[in-house]
Motif scaffolding. Structure first.
Motif, short mmCIF file in Angstrom:
data_model
loop_
_atom_site.label_atom_id
_atom_site.label_comp_id
_atom_site.label_asym_id
_atom_site.label_seq_id
_atom_site.Cartn_x
_atom_site.Cartn_y
_atom_site.Cartn_z
N TYR A 75 14.26 -7.23 -5.81
CA TYR A 75 14.44 -8.65 -6.06
C TYR A 75 15.91 -9.04 -6.19
O TYR A 75 16.32 -10.10 -5.72
N ALA A 76 16.73 -8.19 -6.79
CA ALA A 76 18.15 -8.49 -6.92
C ALA A 76 18.81 -8.64 -5.55
O ALA A 76 19.67 -9.51 -5.36
N ALA A 77 18.40 -7.83 -4.60
CA ALA A 77 18.96 -7.92 -3.25
C ALA A 77 18.63 -9.25 -2.58
O ALA A 77 19.28 -9.63 -1.60
N LEU A 78 17.64 -9.96 -3.11
CA LEU A 78 17.23 -11.25 -2.56
C LEU A 78 17.71 -12.42 -3.42
O LEU A 78 17.27 -13.56 -3.23
N GLY A 79 18.58 -12.15 -4.38
CA GLY A 79 19.18 -13.21 -5.18
C GLY A 79 18.55 -13.45 -6.54
O GLY A 79 18.98 -14.32 -7.29
N PHE A 80 17.54 -12.68 -6.91
CA PHE A 80 16.93 -12.84 -8.24
C PHE A 80 17.80 -12.14 -9.28
O PHE A 80 18.50 -11.17 -8.98
N HIS A 81 17.76 -12.64 -10.50
CA HIS A 81 18.53 -12.08 -11.60
C HIS A 81 17.82 -12.39 -12.91
O HIS A 81 16.87 -13.18 -12.94
N ALA A 82 18.29 -11.80 -13.98
CA ALA A 82 17.74 -12.10 -15.31
C ALA A 82 17.96 -13.59 -15.60
O ALA A 82 18.91 -14.19 -15.07
N PRO A 83 17.11 -14.19 -16.42
CA PRO A 83 17.29 -15.62 -16.73
C PRO A 83 18.68 -15.91 -17.28
O PRO A 83 19.21 -15.17 -18.11
N VAL A 84 19.28 -16.99 -16.80
CA VAL A 84 20.59 -17.40 -17.26
C VAL A 84 20.52 -17.80 -18.73
O VAL A 84 21.42 -17.51 -19.51
N ARG A 85 19.43 -18.42 -19.14
CA ARG A 85 19.24 -18.84 -20.52
C ARG A 85 17.92 -18.28 -21.03
O ARG A 85 16.94 -19.01 -21.20
N PRO A 86 17.85 -16.97 -21.30
CA PRO A 86 16.58 -16.38 -21.74
C PRO A 86 16.07 -16.97 -23.05
O PRO A 86 14.87 -16.95 -23.30
N ASP A 87 16.97 -17.54 -23.86
CA ASP A 87 16.56 -18.14 -25.12
C ASP A 87 15.68 -19.38 -24.92
O ASP A 87 15.03 -19.84 -25.84
N ASP B 154 0.84 -1.19 0.00
CA ASP B 154 0.00 0.00 0.00
C ASP B 154 0.88 1.25 0.00
O ASP B 154 1.94 1.27 0.63
N GLU B 155 0.43 2.28 -0.71
CA GLU B 155 1.24 3.49 -0.87
C GLU B 155 1.75 4.05 0.46
O GLU B 155 2.89 4.47 0.58
N GLY B 156 0.92 4.04 1.50
CA GLY B 156 1.32 4.58 2.79
C GLY B 156 2.34 3.75 3.54
O GLY B 156 2.90 4.21 4.54
N ALA B 157 2.60 2.54 3.07
CA ALA B 157 3.56 1.65 3.74
C ALA B 157 4.81 1.42 2.90
O ALA B 157 5.69 0.64 3.29
N ARG B 158 4.91 2.08 1.77
CA ARG B 158 6.07 1.87 0.89
C ARG B 158 7.32 2.54 1.45
O ARG B 158 7.26 3.45 2.25
N GLY B 159 8.45 2.04 0.98
CA GLY B 159 9.73 2.62 1.37
C GLY B 159 10.23 2.16 2.73
O GLY B 159 11.20 2.72 3.26
N GLN B 160 9.61 1.14 3.30
CA GLN B 160 10.00 0.65 4.62
C GLN B 160 10.51 -0.79 4.58
O GLN B 160 10.68 -1.42 5.60
N GLY B 161 10.72 -1.33 3.37
CA GLY B 161 11.23 -2.68 3.23
C GLY B 161 10.18 -3.77 3.32
O GLY B 161 10.52 -4.95 3.42
#
Length: 145
Positions: free
Chosen positions: A115-127, A76-83
């Protein structure tokens, strides 16, 4: 400061609020409430609550063995920016039903850093990734920035 509680108790979900959030999102604009209700029934959902009011939502669609799709992460907009978004995703990553999955996928337009801070990344094999879109969805996606 009022504590925020994370809970996967589906009885606590405030479906009207969730529907409002998702219907206003870039990924599901105008989604019907019935479709949101069906999505909730078919997913492992997490709510974030402050003083009894729902301020966040996320859901995981999974086979509980090898794969999951993280979807509809909303703060929710009022709770954003707090992690809170990061905390909800971390809750799923730490949950025993999801901790040993081979792959968790998601799509985002604007929260790559979260998401990157939690280990997510672009697909290794996007093809190797493919998708099939409902009529009109491809046009909607192409029209977005």
């Amino acid at each position: 400061m009022v504590e925020i509680i994370l809970s996967d108790d589906t009885e606590r979900l405030q479906v009207a609020r969730i529907h409002g959030w998702l219907a206003s999102s870039y990924w599901s604009p105008g989604i019907a409430r019935e479709k949101v209700e069906r999505a909730i029934r078919g997913s492992h959902c997490l709510g974030a609550y402050r003083a009894g009011e729902q301020v966040g939502f996320a859901r995981m669609i999974t086979d509980h063995a090898t794969f999951a799709w993280l979807a509809d992460v909303w703060v929710d907009e009022g709770a954003r920016g707090q992690g809170l978004g990061r905390a909800m995703v971390q809750w799923f990553l730490d949950h025993p039903d999801f901790a040993e999955l081979r792959r968790i996928a998601l799509v985002t337009m604007d929260a790559h850093g979260v998401y990157a801070a939690l280990g997510f990344h672009a697909p290794v094999r996007p093809d190797r990734f493919m998708e099939r879109l409902a009529p009109g969805i491809a046009d909607m996606l192409r029209a977005q920035p």
